[in-house]
Write an enzyme that holds these catalytic residues in place. Structure first.
Site, PDB file in Angstrom:
ATOM      1  N   PRO A  10       0.786  -1.222   0.000  1.00  0.00           N
ATOM      2  CA  PRO A  10       0.000   0.000   0.000  1.00  0.00           C
ATOM      3  C   PRO A  10       0.827   1.285   0.000  1.00  0.00           C
ATOM      4  O   PRO A  10       1.870   1.366   0.650  1.00  0.00           O
ATOM      5  CB  PRO A  10      -0.826  -0.099   1.288  1.00  0.00           C
ATOM      6  CG  PRO A  10      -0.130  -1.108   2.125  1.00  0.00           C
ATOM      7  CD  PRO A  10       0.525  -2.063   1.176  1.00  0.00           C
ATOM      8  N   ASN A  11       0.322   2.238  -0.750  1.00  0.00           N
ATOM      9  CA  ASN A  11       0.863   3.601  -0.856  1.00  0.00           C
ATOM     10  C   ASN A  11       2.156   3.697  -1.665  1.00  0.00           C
ATOM     11  O   ASN A  11       2.641   4.799  -1.918  1.00  0.00           O
ATOM     12  CB  ASN A  11       1.069   4.234   0.538  1.00  0.00           C
ATOM     13  CG  ASN A  11      -0.231   4.297   1.312  1.00  0.00           C
ATOM     14  OD1 ASN A  11      -1.215   4.825   0.800  1.00  0.00           O
ATOM     15  ND2 ASN A  11      -0.272   3.725   2.506  1.00  0.00           N
ATOM     16  N   ARG A  18       5.369  10.968  -2.486  1.00  0.00           N
ATOM     17  CA  ARG A  18       5.057  10.622  -1.099  1.00  0.00           C
ATOM     18  C   ARG A  18       6.287  10.824  -0.206  1.00  0.00           C
ATOM     19  O   ARG A  18       7.304  10.138  -0.398  1.00  0.00           O
ATOM     20  CB  ARG A  18       4.654   9.136  -1.064  1.00  0.00           C
ATOM     21  CG  ARG A  18       4.423   8.600   0.316  1.00  0.00           C
ATOM     22  CD  ARG A  18       4.340   7.073   0.313  1.00  0.00           C
ATOM     23  NE  ARG A  18       4.079   6.598   1.649  1.00  0.00           N
ATOM     24  CZ  ARG A  18       4.323   5.373   2.060  1.00  0.00           C
ATOM     25  NH1 ARG A  18       4.825   4.484   1.239  1.00  0.00           N
ATOM     26  NH2 ARG A  18       4.063   5.031   3.304  1.00  0.00           N
ATOM     27  N   TYR A  23      11.407   8.732   1.302  1.00  0.00           N
ATOM     28  CA  TYR A  23      11.387   7.690   0.267  1.00  0.00           C
ATOM     29  C   TYR A  23      12.094   8.073  -1.034  1.00  0.00           C
ATOM     30  O   TYR A  23      12.216   7.245  -1.930  1.00  0.00           O
ATOM     31  CB  TYR A  23       9.941   7.273  -0.022  1.00  0.00           C
ATOM     32  CG  TYR A  23       9.252   6.685   1.194  1.00  0.00           C
ATOM     33  CD1 TYR A  23       9.704   5.490   1.755  1.00  0.00           C
ATOM     34  CD2 TYR A  23       8.178   7.326   1.806  1.00  0.00           C
ATOM     35  CE1 TYR A  23       9.105   4.955   2.882  1.00  0.00           C
ATOM     36  CE2 TYR A  23       7.565   6.796   2.935  1.00  0.00           C
ATOM     37  CZ  TYR A  23       8.029   5.609   3.467  1.00  0.00           C
ATOM     38  OH  TYR A  23       7.442   5.074   4.582  1.00  0.00           O
ATOM     39  N   ASN A  74       7.991  -5.635  -0.972  1.00  0.00           N
ATOM     40  CA  ASN A  74       7.885  -4.500  -0.058  1.00  0.00           C
ATOM     41  C   ASN A  74       6.422  -4.431   0.363  1.00  0.00           C
ATOM     42  O   ASN A  74       5.575  -3.901  -0.369  1.00  0.00           O
ATOM     43  CB  ASN A  74       8.317  -3.188  -0.720  1.00  0.00           C
ATOM     44  CG  ASN A  74       8.335  -2.036   0.274  1.00  0.00           C
ATOM     45  OD1 ASN A  74       7.801  -2.162   1.385  1.00  0.00           O
ATOM     46  ND2 ASN A  74       8.920  -0.915  -0.111  1.00  0.00           N
ATOM     47  N   ALA A  77       3.222  -0.852   4.939  1.00  0.00           N
ATOM     48  CA  ALA A  77       2.690  -0.887   6.315  1.00  0.00           C
ATOM     49  C   ALA A  77       2.232  -2.285   6.732  1.00  0.00           C
ATOM     50  O   ALA A  77       2.282  -2.630   7.927  1.00  0.00           O
ATOM     51  CB  ALA A  77       1.545   0.113   6.455  1.00  0.00           C
ATOM     52  N   HIS A  80       4.164  -4.679   9.198  1.00  0.00           N
ATOM     53  CA  HIS A  80       4.213  -4.561  10.645  1.00  0.00           C
ATOM     54  C   HIS A  80       3.071  -5.269  11.365  1.00  0.00           C
ATOM     55  O   HIS A  80       3.113  -5.395  12.577  1.00  0.00           O
ATOM     56  CB  HIS A  80       4.269  -3.074  11.020  1.00  0.00           C
ATOM     57  CG  HIS A  80       5.306  -2.320  10.230  1.00  0.00           C
ATOM     58  ND1 HIS A  80       6.647  -2.641  10.269  1.00  0.00           N
ATOM     59  CD2 HIS A  80       5.200  -1.304   9.321  1.00  0.00           C
ATOM     60  CE1 HIS A  80       7.319  -1.839   9.452  1.00  0.00           C
ATOM     61  NE2 HIS A  80       6.464  -1.028   8.865  1.00  0.00           N
ATOM     62  N   ASP A  87       1.225 -15.645   6.856  1.00  0.00           N
ATOM     63  CA  ASP A  87       0.769 -17.023   6.655  1.00  0.00           C
ATOM     64  C   ASP A  87       0.843 -17.430   5.187  1.00  0.00           C
ATOM     65  O   ASP A  87       1.150 -18.588   4.869  1.00  0.00           O
ATOM     66  CB  ASP A  87      -0.661 -17.189   7.177  1.00  0.00           C
ATOM     67  CG  ASP A  87      -0.728 -17.202   8.698  1.00  0.00           C
ATOM     68  OD1 ASP A  87       0.343 -17.237   9.350  1.00  0.00           O
ATOM     69  OD2 ASP A  87      -1.857 -17.172   9.241  1.00  0.00           O
ATOM     70  N   GLU A  98      12.255  -9.665   1.787  1.00  0.00           N
ATOM     71  CA  GLU A  98      11.532  -8.485   2.262  1.00  0.00           C
ATOM     72  C   GLU A  98      12.398  -7.251   2.028  1.00  0.00           C
ATOM     73  O   GLU A  98      13.568  -7.249   2.404  1.00  0.00           O
ATOM     74  CB  GLU A  98      11.249  -8.666   3.759  1.00  0.00           C
ATOM     75  CG  GLU A  98      10.587  -7.476   4.400  1.00  0.00           C
ATOM     76  CD  GLU A  98      10.469  -7.633   5.922  1.00  0.00           C
ATOM     77  OE1 GLU A  98      10.480  -8.780   6.428  1.00  0.00           O
ATOM     78  OE2 GLU A  98      10.395  -6.594   6.588  1.00  0.00           O
ATOM     79  N   HIS A 100      12.644  -2.803   2.133  1.00  0.00           N
ATOM     80  CA  HIS A 100      12.113  -1.491   2.491  1.00  0.00           C
ATOM     81  C   HIS A 100      13.066  -0.432   1.978  1.00  0.00           C
ATOM     82  O   HIS A 100      14.289  -0.600   2.059  1.00  0.00           O
ATOM     83  CB  HIS A 100      11.968  -1.344   4.006  1.00  0.00           C
ATOM     84  CG  HIS A 100      11.086  -2.397   4.591  1.00  0.00           C
ATOM     85  ND1 HIS A 100       9.719  -2.370   4.460  1.00  0.00           N
ATOM     86  CD2 HIS A 100      11.383  -3.539   5.244  1.00  0.00           C
ATOM     87  CE1 HIS A 100       9.211  -3.448   5.033  1.00  0.00           C
ATOM     88  NE2 HIS A 100      10.198  -4.172   5.507  1.00  0.00           N
ATOM     89  N   SER A 102      13.207   2.708   3.211  1.00  0.00           N
ATOM     90  CA  SER A 102      13.737   3.412   4.381  1.00  0.00           C
ATOM     91  C   SER A 102      14.310   2.405   5.390  1.00  0.00           C
ATOM     92  O   SER A 102      14.021   1.205   5.310  1.00  0.00           O
ATOM     93  CB  SER A 102      12.626   4.228   5.046  1.00  0.00           C
ATOM     94  OG  SER A 102      11.614   3.366   5.545  1.00  0.00           O
ATOM     95  N   ARG A 107      13.263   4.346  12.540  1.00  0.00           N
ATOM     96  CA  ARG A 107      12.054   5.178  12.474  1.00  0.00           C
ATOM     97  C   ARG A 107      11.181   4.882  13.717  1.00  0.00           C
ATOM     98  O   ARG A 107      11.675   4.436  14.732  1.00  0.00           O
ATOM     99  CB  ARG A 107      11.343   4.907  11.150  1.00  0.00           C
ATOM    100  CG  ARG A 107      12.211   5.314   9.943  1.00  0.00           C
ATOM    101  CD  ARG A 107      11.487   5.111   8.631  1.00  0.00           C
ATOM    102  NE  ARG A 107      10.294   5.952   8.548  1.00  0.00           N
ATOM    103  CZ  ARG A 107       9.324   5.757   7.637  1.00  0.00           C
ATOM    104  NH1 ARG A 107       9.432   4.768   6.748  1.00  0.00           N
ATOM    105  NH2 ARG A 107       8.269   6.551   7.626  1.00  0.00           N
ATOM    106  N   ARG A 111       7.456   0.528  13.518  1.00  0.00           N
ATOM    107  CA  ARG A 111       8.039   0.003  12.278  1.00  0.00           C
ATOM    108  C   ARG A 111       9.201  -0.961  12.547  1.00  0.00           C
ATOM    109  O   ARG A 111       9.756  -1.547  11.634  1.00  0.00           O
ATOM    110  CB  ARG A 111       8.544   1.146  11.391  1.00  0.00           C
ATOM    111  CG  ARG A 111       7.456   2.062  10.899  1.00  0.00           C
ATOM    112  CD  ARG A 111       8.005   3.110   9.932  1.00  0.00           C
ATOM    113  NE  ARG A 111       7.151   4.267   9.898  1.00  0.00           N
ATOM    114  CZ  ARG A 111       6.040   4.383   9.164  1.00  0.00           C
ATOM    115  NH1 ARG A 111       5.673   3.410   8.360  1.00  0.00           N
ATOM    116  NH2 ARG A 111       5.311   5.484   9.211  1.00  0.00           N
TER     117      ARG A 111
END
Ligand code: DQA
Length: 145
Positions: A10-11, A18, A23, A74, A77, A80, A87, A98, A100, A102, A107, A111
């Site tokens: 998301p986002n 953003r 970012y 990625n 949110a 977290h 699952d 995984e 990210h 940032s 942070r 996070r």
């Protein structure tokens, strides 16, 4: 030909505008083009999906089974708190890296936890958009060794 699925949560469709101080200025298209160019150079197949919806990402992970050799993820949110994504990763035998943009560890405290990390192959964060490239380089290395 080995195939890689890149999932963006998301986002991340808003990258470029953003919170650029966190970012950076690269857009999602910039990231995808960069990854595609490197994948093509090394003869890998690569597909991309961005979704703001948890269930769409769960479906994508389930459908990756037997079709992809690695997932670069990625989860934004969802990282977290999404037990559903955790699952799904645990349920399929496709290794997930995984990523990210940032450094989530320096942070806000919420996070610092990733519910995905324990079922991921590994985690890369804090390198800006190069976090994605580092994940791809790790896959290229692993496929050749
Ligand atoms: C992020 C970090 C997450 O904490 C955040 O919710 C994001 C982006 C990153 O790439 O740095 O949306 O995954």
């Amino acid at each position: 030909m080995a195939k890689i699925l890149v999932l963006h949560g998301p986002n991340l469709n808003l990258l470029g505008t953003r919170e650029p101080e966190i970012y950076g200025s690269a857009t999602l298209d910039d990231i995808n083009h960069m990854l595609k160019a490197r994948a093509e150079e090394t003869g890998l197949g690569i597909d991309f999906l961005q979704s703001n919806h948890e269930g769409v990402l769960v479906d994508a992970i389930q459908q990756a089974r037997g079709k992809y050799d690695y997932i670069i993820f990625n989860a934004a949110a969802f990282t977290h708190y999404s037990i559903a994504l955790r699952d799904a990763i645990a349920a399929v035998d496709v290794p997930v890296i995984e990523v990210h943009i940032s450094n989530v560890h320096k942070r806000e405290e919420f996070r610092h936890q990733s519910v995905l990390a324990p079922v991921a192959l590994g985690q890369i964060c804090g390198l800006g958009v190069a976090s994605y490239l580092a994940a791809l380089e790790a896959i290229i290395y692993r496929l050749n060794h």
